[in-house]
Design an enzyme around this catalytic site. Structure first.
Site, PDB file in Angstrom:
ATOM      1  N   SER A   1       0.845  -1.186   0.000  1.00 58.13           N
ATOM      2  CA  SER A   1       0.000   0.000   0.000  1.00 58.13           C
ATOM      3  C   SER A   1       0.883   1.239   0.000  1.00 58.13           C
ATOM      4  O   SER A   1       2.012   1.217   0.512  1.00 58.13           O
ATOM      5  CB  SER A   1      -0.889   0.008   1.249  1.00 58.13           C
ATOM      6  OG  SER A   1      -1.541   1.256   1.402  1.00 58.13           O
TER       7      SER A   1
ATOM      8  N   TYR B   1      -2.318  -1.545  10.457  1.00 53.54           N
ATOM      9  CA  TYR B   1      -2.410  -1.780   9.015  1.00 53.54           C
ATOM     10  C   TYR B   1      -1.166  -1.257   8.287  1.00 53.54           C
ATOM     11  O   TYR B   1      -0.537  -1.975   7.506  1.00 53.54           O
ATOM     12  CB  TYR B   1      -3.663  -1.116   8.442  1.00 53.54           C
ATOM     13  CG  TYR B   1      -3.724  -1.234   6.935  1.00 53.54           C
ATOM     14  CD1 TYR B   1      -4.151  -2.419   6.336  1.00 53.54           C
ATOM     15  CD2 TYR B   1      -3.322  -0.182   6.118  1.00 53.54           C
ATOM     16  CE1 TYR B   1      -4.173  -2.544   4.959  1.00 53.54           C
ATOM     17  CE2 TYR B   1      -3.347  -0.305   4.740  1.00 53.54           C
ATOM     18  CZ  TYR B   1      -3.772  -1.485   4.165  1.00 53.54           C
ATOM     19  OH  TYR B   1      -3.781  -1.612   2.794  1.00 53.54           O
TER      20      TYR B   1
END
Length: 347
Positions: free
Chosen positions: A221, A240
């Protein structure tokens, strides 16, 4: 199936990896051999020195006019397929929706036999039916990678040794303050987005190395670079983003370890993508005016980057030099921090 790659004599050559090109140079005595990846389904190039022309010679031709040499080489290509046969097996985790589904559809279309991994059988069967309707082969594995038995099942399939491409895509977000996050849910996120990436990559590599070819795409990401960004407009993401920072660093260092072995590794780092990933209770929660990329475009960028040798692929990044600047800044920081004496501010 084998693909055809063309080499010429001169300073500008197209079509093969450097390791393979060097072996051809040793046979044909091409002193100025250089190499690059061909884009899919492109015409090839033939020429002497810097004068290249587009050509489509017949397979097997060898042309020597004392200015140019054309050599035809065949090997298993795990990205492009110009012959219509199978490119081998691609395993995609998180394949029931979003980026994983887009990877499955694209890779099946390109000529891979796909192995689809996800928790939801009904979704997997639906994706498999769509792929098989298009004439490709699709195998499904219903597995929850947060559970040891699910991870073991997928590892066992990968260790069978026929996997040409592994896409570690499975994941989920936990956008909330860390103190409010269930610690069990946090552990599941680490298992799926760190442990599974590590274990499945480890399962795939021995056979890839033995064959001298293969590829691993780890879906990371853009938030993997966000540790120092404290903005009220960004989500609370401590766990995350930390898992994705692992994925990006792991991929970069693994790619370096595997140089010269014919294995490509990529960390795919998109920003916001139009998937269920951002939904809560089945409803999208993205803020208005947030740029959103389509999953198919993310996959297109990833595979193009893989052909070009990009270890980190940021699909929307126009200026590739920004990644080099990050690497340069990291090296400068590393070099400056290696001293044996305490910095003055810590004394």
């Amino acid at each position: 199936m084998p693909s055809t790659v063309w080499l010429g004599m001169g300073a500008n050559l197209l079509g093969c990896q450097r390791e393979r090109a060097e072996s051809v140079r040793s046979v044909f005595g091409m002193a100025a051999l250089e190499s690059a990846f061909l884009p899919p389904r492109s015409s090839t190039a033939l020429g002497a020195g810097r004068d290249l022309v587009s050509t489509k010679p017949a397979a097997g031709d060898i042309l020597d006019n004392r200015r140019s040499i054309l050599v035809t080489i065949h090997w298993e290509d795990d990205v492009n397929n110009s012959t219509g046969g199978s490119l081998g097996v691609a395993v995609i985790t998180g394949a029931s929706s979003g980026i994983g589904k887009a990877f499955a559809e694209r890779l099946a279309s390109d000529g891979y036999d796909v192995v689809l991994v996800a928790r939801r059988r009904d979704r997997l069967e639906s994706v498999a039916r769509e792929i098989e309707a298009g004439g490709a082969s699709a195998e499904i594995i219903v597995a929850d990678l947060a559970l040891s038995k699910g991870l073991d099942k997928v590892e066992q399939r990968i260790r069978s040794g026929d996997v040409s491409l592994l896409v570690n895509n499975a994941g989920f977000q936990t956008y909330m303050p860390f103190v409010d996050l269930s610690i069990d849910r946090a552990q599941e996120e680490v298992t799926v987005q760190v442990t599974a990436v590590m274990r499945l990559s480890h399962a795939a590599l021995p056979a890839m190395i033995a064959r001298g070819e293969g590829a691993i795409i780890n879906v990371s990401s853009l938030l993997s670079f966000s540790g120092s960004l404290n903005s009220p407009f960004m989500p609370k993401r401590s766990v995350y983003a930390a898992t994705k920072a692992f994925v990006t660093t792991f991929s970069e260092l693994l790619a370096a370890e595997l140089q010269g072995k014919g294995i490509r590794v990529q960390a795919l780092c998109p920003a916001v993508v139009r998937t269920e990933f951002h939904d809560i209770d089945g409803k999208p929660v993205l803020r208005p005016n947030v740029p959103v990329m389509e999953p198919a475009d993310v996959v297109k960028a990833s595979l193009a980057g893989l052909r070009q040798g990009d270890t980190v692929c940021i699909p929307a990044l126009e200026e590739g030099g920004r990644l080099s600047a990050v690497a340069d800044a990291n090296r400068a920081l590393f070099d400056a921090g290696r001293g044996a004496q305490l910095a003055s501010r810590y004394r």
